[in-house]
Design a protein around this motif. Structure first.
Motif, PDB file in Angstrom:
ATOM      1  N   ALA A 159      -3.391  -0.205   8.432  1.00  0.00           N
ATOM      2  CA  ALA A 159      -3.903   1.409   8.391  1.00  0.00           C
ATOM      3  C   ALA A 159      -2.782   2.236   9.218  1.00  0.00           C
ATOM      4  CB  ALA A 159      -5.054   1.733   8.873  1.00  0.00           C
ATOM      5  N   ALA A 160      -2.379   1.584  10.458  1.00  0.00           N
ATOM      6  CA  ALA A 160      -1.639   2.732  11.491  1.00  0.00           C
ATOM      7  C   ALA A 160      -0.230   2.587  10.705  1.00  0.00           C
ATOM      8  CB  ALA A 160      -1.632   1.910  12.773  1.00  0.00           C
ATOM      9  N   ARG A 161       0.407   1.389  10.291  1.00  0.00           N
ATOM     10  CA  ARG A 161       1.709   1.370   9.737  1.00  0.00           C
ATOM     11  C   ARG A 161       1.733   2.176   8.496  1.00  0.00           C
ATOM     12  NH1 ARG A 161       4.846  -2.976  11.211  1.00  0.00           N
ATOM     13  NH2 ARG A 161       3.900  -4.324  12.881  1.00  0.00           N
ATOM     14  N   LEU A 162       0.594   2.224   7.524  1.00  0.00           N
ATOM     15  CA  LEU A 162       0.581   2.948   6.300  1.00  0.00           C
ATOM     16  C   LEU A 162       0.624   4.537   6.650  1.00  0.00           C
ATOM     17  CD1 LEU A 162       0.290   3.057   3.361  1.00  0.00           C
ATOM     18  CD2 LEU A 162      -2.265   3.117   3.744  1.00  0.00           C
ATOM     19  N   ALA A 163      -0.078   4.908   7.570  1.00  0.00           N
ATOM     20  CA  ALA A 163      -0.047   6.222   7.917  1.00  0.00           C
ATOM     21  C   ALA A 163       1.019   7.001   8.420  1.00  0.00           C
ATOM     22  CB  ALA A 163      -1.200   6.459   9.100  1.00  0.00           C
ATOM     23  N   LEU A 164       1.701   5.967   9.282  1.00  0.00           N
ATOM     24  CA  LEU A 164       3.013   6.279   9.733  1.00  0.00           C
ATOM     25  C   LEU A 164       4.152   6.555   8.667  1.00  0.00           C
ATOM     26  CD1 LEU A 164       4.978   6.735  12.318  1.00  0.00           C
ATOM     27  CD2 LEU A 164       5.325   4.361  12.120  1.00  0.00           C
ATOM     28  N   ARG A 165       3.897   5.566   7.716  1.00  0.00           N
ATOM     29  CA  ARG A 165       4.975   5.607   6.462  1.00  0.00           C
ATOM     30  C   ARG A 165       4.834   6.983   5.795  1.00  0.00           C
ATOM     31  NH1 ARG A 165       5.876  -0.547   4.738  1.00  0.00           N
ATOM     32  NH2 ARG A 165       6.239  -1.445   6.820  1.00  0.00           N
ATOM     33  N   LEU A 166       3.581   7.368   5.368  1.00  0.00           N
ATOM     34  CA  LEU A 166       3.194   8.167   4.672  1.00  0.00           C
ATOM     35  C   LEU A 166       3.205   9.516   5.393  1.00  0.00           C
ATOM     36  CD1 LEU A 166       0.220   6.688   2.497  1.00  0.00           C
ATOM     37  CD2 LEU A 166       2.720   7.107   2.082  1.00  0.00           C
ATOM     38  N   ASP A 167       3.605   9.482   6.547  1.00  0.00           N
ATOM     39  CA  ASP A 167       3.441  10.827   7.554  1.00  0.00           C
ATOM     40  C   ASP A 167       2.114  11.590   7.374  1.00  0.00           C
ATOM     41  OD1 ASP A 167       4.696  12.670   9.280  1.00  0.00           O
ATOM     42  OD2 ASP A 167       5.241  13.944   7.847  1.00  0.00           O
ATOM     43  N   SER A 168       1.039  10.616   7.585  1.00  0.00           N
ATOM     44  CA  SER A 168      -0.327  11.182   7.392  1.00  0.00           C
ATOM     45  C   SER A 168      -0.922  11.039   8.545  1.00  0.00           C
ATOM     46  CB  SER A 168      -1.002  10.450   6.166  1.00  0.00           C
ATOM     47  OG  SER A 168      -0.243  10.566   4.952  1.00  0.00           O
ATOM     48  N   GLY A 169      -2.317  11.718   8.547  1.00  0.00           N
ATOM     49  CA  GLY A 169      -3.212  11.350   9.785  1.00  0.00           C
ATOM     50  C   GLY A 169      -3.941  10.229   9.471  1.00  0.00           C
ATOM     51  N   LEU A 170      -4.290   9.435  10.660  1.00  0.00           N
ATOM     52  CA  LEU A 170      -5.166   8.340  10.606  1.00  0.00           C
ATOM     53  C   LEU A 170      -6.478   8.440  11.606  1.00  0.00           C
ATOM     54  CD1 LEU A 170      -5.689   4.991  10.457  1.00  0.00           C
ATOM     55  CD2 LEU A 170      -4.154   4.733  12.563  1.00  0.00           C
ATOM     56  N   ILE A 171      -7.729   8.037  10.800  1.00  0.00           N
ATOM     57  CA  ILE A 171      -9.122   8.101  11.486  1.00  0.00           C
ATOM     58  C   ILE A 171      -9.438   6.399  11.361  1.00  0.00           C
ATOM     59  CG2 ILE A 171     -11.303   8.425  11.237  1.00  0.00           C
ATOM     60  CD1 ILE A 171     -10.443  11.140   9.877  1.00  0.00           C
ATOM     61  N   THR A 172      -9.953   5.912  12.472  1.00  0.00           N
ATOM     62  CA  THR A 172     -10.311   4.578  12.756  1.00  0.00           C
ATOM     63  C   THR A 172     -11.816   4.486  13.045  1.00  0.00           C
ATOM     64  OG1 THR A 172      -9.708   4.446  15.079  1.00  0.00           O
ATOM     65  CG2 THR A 172      -8.004   3.601  13.345  1.00  0.00           C
ATOM     66  N   LEU A 220       0.829  -1.417  -0.099  1.00  0.00           N
ATOM     67  CA  LEU A 220       0.066   0.113   0.094  1.00  0.00           C
ATOM     68  C   LEU A 220       0.809   1.226  -0.148  1.00  0.00           C
ATOM     69  CD1 LEU A 220      -2.962  -0.696   2.483  1.00  0.00           C
ATOM     70  CD2 LEU A 220      -3.139   0.002   0.089  1.00  0.00           C
ATOM     71  N   THR A 221       1.925   1.225   0.745  1.00  0.00           N
ATOM     72  CA  THR A 221       2.930   2.345   0.827  1.00  0.00           C
ATOM     73  C   THR A 221       3.323   2.726  -0.558  1.00  0.00           C
ATOM     74  OG1 THR A 221       3.361   2.016   3.163  1.00  0.00           O
ATOM     75  CG2 THR A 221       5.006   3.335   1.834  1.00  0.00           C
ATOM     76  N   GLN A 222       3.844   1.706  -1.223  1.00  0.00           N
ATOM     77  CA  GLN A 222       4.400   1.905  -2.791  1.00  0.00           C
ATOM     78  C   GLN A 222       3.365   2.514  -3.555  1.00  0.00           C
ATOM     79  OE1 GLN A 222       7.141  -1.421  -4.021  1.00  0.00           O
ATOM     80  NE2 GLN A 222       6.195  -1.298  -5.850  1.00  0.00           N
ATOM     81  N   ILE A 223       2.194   1.808  -3.527  1.00  0.00           N
ATOM     82  CA  ILE A 223       1.057   2.411  -4.413  1.00  0.00           C
ATOM     83  C   ILE A 223       0.756   3.687  -4.268  1.00  0.00           C
ATOM     84  CG2 ILE A 223      -1.254   1.764  -5.186  1.00  0.00           C
ATOM     85  CD1 ILE A 223      -0.569  -1.164  -4.463  1.00  0.00           C
ATOM     86  N   ALA A 224       0.539   4.005  -2.875  1.00  0.00           N
ATOM     87  CA  ALA A 224       0.159   5.344  -2.527  1.00  0.00           C
ATOM     88  C   ALA A 224       1.093   6.383  -2.893  1.00  0.00           C
ATOM     89  CB  ALA A 224      -0.217   5.348  -1.067  1.00  0.00           C
ATOM     90  N   ARG A 225       2.383   6.018  -2.578  1.00  0.00           N
ATOM     91  CA  ARG A 225       3.194   7.214  -3.134  1.00  0.00           C
ATOM     92  C   ARG A 225       3.520   7.082  -4.708  1.00  0.00           C
ATOM     93  NH1 ARG A 225       8.209   4.853   1.071  1.00  0.00           N
ATOM     94  NH2 ARG A 225       7.572   6.141   2.953  1.00  0.00           N
ATOM     95  N   ALA A 226       3.079   5.994  -5.411  1.00  0.00           N
ATOM     96  CA  ALA A 226       3.292   6.436  -6.751  1.00  0.00           C
ATOM     97  C   ALA A 226       2.082   7.111  -7.389  1.00  0.00           C
ATOM     98  CB  ALA A 226       3.154   4.899  -7.419  1.00  0.00           C
ATOM     99  N   CYS A 227       0.811   6.929  -6.893  1.00  0.00           N
ATOM    100  CA  CYS A 227      -0.501   7.671  -7.248  1.00  0.00           C
ATOM    101  C   CYS A 227      -0.951   8.864  -6.484  1.00  0.00           C
ATOM    102  CB  CYS A 227      -1.457   6.746  -7.610  1.00  0.00           C
ATOM    103  SG  CYS A 227      -2.100   5.968  -6.052  1.00  0.00           S
ATOM    104  N   THR A 228      -0.450   9.126  -5.419  1.00  0.00           N
ATOM    105  CA  THR A 228      -0.878  10.243  -4.598  1.00  0.00           C
ATOM    106  C   THR A 228      -2.294  10.256  -4.452  1.00  0.00           C
ATOM    107  OG1 THR A 228       1.101  11.206  -5.188  1.00  0.00           O
ATOM    108  CG2 THR A 228      -0.316  12.640  -4.318  1.00  0.00           C
ATOM    109  N   PRO A 229      -3.053   9.537  -3.639  1.00  0.00           N
ATOM    110  CA  PRO A 229      -4.485   9.184  -3.552  1.00  0.00           C
ATOM    111  C   PRO A 229      -4.960  10.559  -2.840  1.00  0.00           C
ATOM    112  CG  PRO A 229      -3.434   7.578  -2.256  1.00  0.00           C
ATOM    113  CD  PRO A 229      -2.329   7.919  -3.002  1.00  0.00           C
TER     114      PRO A 229
END
Length: 322
Positions: A102-115, A78-87
């Motif tokens: 989701a938590a791991r992805l948000a951390l890697r993207l330096d993004s906020g997380l809502i659960t 997910l990190t690789q795909i998100a960085r490539a397409c900037t969703p």
């Protein structure tokens, strides 16, 4: 509006209902793009189903790591795909595994997380999530203010509505991080199939509590559930007494459900239990105590003996099916 990545849950070669719900919600935020990981030969069929529910693009990745390791391979992909397409956003089913990814992805993207969102919408500032907080006593709206919003959504938050799209498949080769193989699955023990829906995904749930009186008391609960095509749940009191498996416990220390219909039989309605089912769309309570707290919560309440009420209801449902 840009792409909205949706991580597709699948099992036994078929797309799961919560994934179709996420694709329906994604259409409110932008252009849905499905992410199918580790599906093997079933990937084309899963991609086709995603396309029928609005996915313009389906990113497909397959590797042994998805089946043999835990969580990190999905986060890597997910990190690789998100960085490539900037969703515009990334949507994931709000399960235990989904929230960890989701938590791991948000951390890697330096993004906020809502659960645990129960609804999604969009305004001129971007995606907005609706959540039920403090045991569903309050409804709040939240938004991510930094990076790509990563949002997990509870099953049954919305009805899945088909809307055919292109469903173009794009094959992705994932570069896994060293941590991807840090934890491996060494054995699996399949759970005995009950023939009933998965508890957290079921549209209908029938639960029993202390009022069933013992393990045998769950028979009337199961019979009603089977007549409805529902899942079976249990209160903490019933589980702690050894009357029903812990996997079916609903409440603050169990599972959270959000079905279209929740029927509580012999459950007093303590706050611990309410925390797990209070967001249900329609709640029905059956209890001999007219002052039971569950009656403060229900849409429909029956003061009576569950061993009279449930069999009568089951019989009526069966008759109406004929």
């Amino acid at each position: 509006m840009g792409e909205v990545l949706v991580l597709i849950d699948h099992q036994d070669g078929r797309i799961r209902q919560p994934a179709l719900e996420l694709l329906t919600l994604a259409r409110r935020l932008g252009t849905p793009a499905a992410v199918v990981l580790g599906a093997g030969d079933a990937a084309p069929a899963i991609a086709a189903a995603a396309g029928e529910h609005g996915a313009a693009t389906v990113y497909v990745a397959d590797a042994p790591e998805f089946a043999g390791c835990l969580v990190v391979p999905e986060a890597d992909a997910l990190t690789q795909i998100a960085r490539a397409c900037t969703p515009t956003a990334v949507l994931i089913t709000s399960s235990g595994q989904g929230k960890e990814i989701a938590a791991r992805l948000a951390l890697r993207l330096d993004s906020g997380l809502i659960t645990d969102a129960v609804d999604l919408k969009r305004d001129d500032r971007g995606p907005v999530a609706v959540q039920e907080v403090f045991a569903a006593s309050f409804t709040v709206t939240s938004r991510v203010t930094q990076g790509v919003p990563v949002i997990t959504v509870k099953p049954n938050a919305v009805a899945a509505v088909p809307e055919p799209a292109v469903g173009r498949i794009e094959i992705v080769t994932v570069e896994f991080s060293p941590a991807a193989t840090g934890t491996r699955v060494v054995a699996r023990t399949p759970r005995a199939a009950s023939g009933r829906p998965e508890l957290t995904e079921a549209a209908l749930v029938v639960s029993g509590g202390r009022g069933v009186g013992g393990p045998d008391g769950f028979k009337v609960v199961e019979e009603l559930a089977d007549a409805l095509g529902a899942a079976v749940g249990a209160s903490r009191a019933a589980v702690d007494a050894g009357w029903y498996p812990h996997a079916q416990q609903i409440g603050q220390t169990g599972k959270q459900v959000c079905p279209q219909l929740y029927l509580a039989a012999g459950i007093s309605g303590a706050i611990q239990h309410r925390a797990g089912m209070q967001t249900s769309k329609v709640i029905v309570g059956v209890n001999t105590d007219p002052d039971a707290p569950i009656f403060d919560l229900v849409d429909y309440g029956v003061v009576g003996d569950l061993f009279d009420v449930l069999p009568g209801l089951t019989e009526e449902i069966v008759l109406r099916k004929v």
